[in-house]
Design an enzyme around this catalytic site. Structure first.
Site, PDB file in Angstrom:
ATOM      1  N   HIS A  36       0.747  -1.156   0.044  1.00 16.05           N
ATOM      2  CA  HIS A  36      -0.051   0.095  -0.125  1.00 16.05           C
ATOM      3  C   HIS A  36       1.229   1.310   0.036  1.00 16.05           C
ATOM      4  O   HIS A  36       0.543   2.353  -0.608  1.00 16.05           O
ATOM      5  CB  HIS A  36      -0.990   0.057   1.143  1.00 16.05           C
ATOM      6  CG  HIS A  36      -2.016  -0.684   0.839  1.00 16.05           C
ATOM      7  ND1 HIS A  36      -2.136  -2.220   0.932  1.00 16.05           N
ATOM      8  CD2 HIS A  36      -3.498  -0.274   0.562  1.00 16.05           C
ATOM      9  CE1 HIS A  36      -3.453  -2.548   0.589  1.00 16.05           C
ATOM     10  NE2 HIS A  36      -4.153  -1.737   0.400  1.00 16.05           N
ATOM     11  N   LYS A 103      -9.870  -7.498   7.649  1.00 16.00           N
ATOM     12  CA  LYS A 103     -10.616  -7.772   8.565  1.00 16.00           C
ATOM     13  C   LYS A 103     -10.651  -6.593   9.797  1.00 16.00           C
ATOM     14  O   LYS A 103      -9.522  -5.989   9.657  1.00 16.00           O
ATOM     15  CB  LYS A 103     -10.087  -9.209   9.717  1.00 16.00           C
ATOM     16  CG  LYS A 103      -8.817  -8.886  10.045  1.00 16.00           C
ATOM     17  CD  LYS A 103      -8.626 -10.139  10.961  1.00 16.00           C
ATOM     18  CE  LYS A 103      -6.877 -10.031  11.695  1.00 16.00           C
ATOM     19  NZ  LYS A 103      -7.112  -9.087  12.763  1.00 16.00           N
TER      20      LYS A 103
END
Lengths: 191, 288
Positions: A36, A103
């Site tokens: 990222h 999650k």
């Protein structure tokens, strides 16, 4: 249960709502912290074609390489998504990503990005490493394996009936926000 | 079996085969959630995954954690013998995919690729009077470790004072802050007293207790039961989806504190509560 085939259209993704249970099939890409950071800092082109109308999976898998050099996933549940909060909305909009699997949910900046660019957050079951690895049918490609190490690399994988739940949609709905607010209220009574 | 191989087997069991007390607790949580709720669905998936991992001998969770070893050994034994065997076993376990490579150099960001690094695996050595060796391992996941926290009392934002009522308040706060991020339902290890380091050390070692095992101190046992009930009223639920089970259990222990300090360290163990024990006696290896 909704079955979705990747690539996913903007219309289809915008029809999803918080609480929808979905089975995802098609080609997705794993990316976590190093990936990222790279996608925001350098906007690499090599990953663009795999991300277009596809899904990013926050996952650092346990992988296996056989004698002929082919990779497979041994255990591959989601990692905590909150760490990608500073980057996620930029990545979703830059690469036309339709969904993020992880999650723990994500924050306000991501929720805004999902609305703006047409994407949702899919929650996978944390810790269900073996079960999810069984829905990974093929490892198609890997990028940055040497540099980032296996948990942090970009793994391009083909999944079949990957079970997820929509917990953040493109209409500002967030189960995580709801549960947080409710639990804080209950906490006040309990203290 | 040589020492390295028996430790390799210990790691394999820890990573792929969840202990009975934890499986039982997760099964009860599944039964307890209402039909058709996301919470019940989560427990169903969790239990399926646990079964598959055991059958396939593959990691329950891909985050096979930091390797934390606790060794109790008789007088006259060499620590080196054990640390070398553990290193060898960790390398082998990584090759066999029982472990993901999880040792990263924080300066270069390089992953060593074999779980070996400075203080990795970490080994706590303790000499004892028994004529046997006990080796315990815990696989401590990163996500759950990130939601662990330490408070110093008094903690004015919650009006938490320097007593067990204050401890109760900060524990509730920690679990609300954690939400589903540590892979709820979690099990809490709590260390009261000590210094910055020893309070965390005490909190972690609680994870070798069995689910349902209460403290021998009646005051502490009472607080454990109270917190277990109270935290499950928060409706954070498995994965933070909402539901009746937010924690599986709460383990607390206390130790002497300095008159000026009152630390409460809270370690959070994910539902994939992975720890195993082996005992070496008269050339035999016994696993728990």
């Amino acid at each position: 249960m909704i079955k979705l085939q990747i690539p996913i259209s903007e219309e289809d993704i915008r029809s999803l709502k918080v609480g929808d249970e979905v089975l995802l099939s098609g080609t997705i890409v794993t990316a976590r912290d190093e990936a990222h950071k790279l996608m925001v800092d350098e906007k690499p082109e090599f990953i663009r074609e795999y991300l277009k109308e596809s899904v990013i999976y926050h996952c650092g898998p346990v992988v296996k390489q056989n004698e002929s050099g082919e990779w497979s996933f041994v255990s591959a549940g989601p990692t905590t998504s909150a760490r990608e909060e500073p980057y996620q909305s930029t990545v979703v909009c830059e690469y036309n990503v339709r969904g993020v699997i992880g999650k723990g949910g994500m924050g306000a900046k991501t929720l805004e990005g999902l609305k703006k660019c047409g994407a949702v957050y899919f929650h996978a079951i944390g810790g269900a490493g073996t079960l999810i690895a069984n829905s990974v049918k093929k490892v198609k490609k890997v990028f940055k394996l040497e540099e980032f190490g296996s948990p942090e690399a970009f793994w391009v994988i083909e999944v079949e009936d990957f079970p997820v739940v929509v917990t953040m949609d493109s209409h500002e709905g967030s189960l995580h926000k709801e549960v947080l607010e409710k639990s804080k209220k209950i906490m006040e009574e309990l203290l | 079996m040589d020492l390295k191989d028996s430790i390799l087997e210990l790691i394999r069991r820890a990573s792929t085969d969840l202990s009975e007390d934890v499986v039982k607790s997760l099964s009860e949580a599944y039964e307890n959630e209402d039909e058709g709720t996301p919470a019940r669905g989560v427990f169903k998936t969790i239990l399926e995954n646990v079964k598959m991992a055991k059958e396939q001998s593959t990691p329950i969770c891909q985050d096979t954690g930091s390797l934390l070893f606790y060794i109790d050994f008789p007088e006259g034994e060499s620590e080196k013998k054990y640390s070398e065997a553990i290193e060898g076993a960790a390398i082998e376990a990584t090759k066999k995919q029982y472990l993901r490579p999880n040792a990263v150099d924080p300066v270069t960001s390089k992953n060593s690729g074999n779980n070996i690094g400075v203080n990795a695996p970490y080994i706590h050595f303790h000499q004892w009077d028994k004529d046997e060796v006990r080796i315990r391992v815990m696989l401590k996941g990163g996500g759950s470790e990130n939601v662990g926290t330490q408070y110093k009392l008094p903690f004015p934002p919650l009006k938490a004072g320097r007593d067990l009522a204050g401890v109760r308040k900060v524990v509730i706060d920690a679990v609300v802050n954690a939400q589903g991020l540590g892979c709820a339902p979690g099990t809490l290890g709590i260390g009261i007293g000590g210094d910055r380091i020893t309070s965390y050390a005490l909190s972690k070692v609680q994870f070798f207790r069995k689910i349902g095992e209460r403290s021998a101190d009646p005051e502490i046992a009472k607080l454990e039961k109270d917190l277990n009930e109270t935290l499950n009223k928060l409706q954070i639920g498995p994965m933070g989806f909402g539901g009746k089970t937010t924690v599986l259990d709460v383990f607390i222990s206390s130790q002497a504190r300095h008159p000026a300090t009152f630390f409460v360290a809270i370690s959070y163990m994910c539902w994939a509560f992975r720890r195993k024990t082996m005992v070496l006696k008269n050339g035999e290896v016994i696993y728990d």
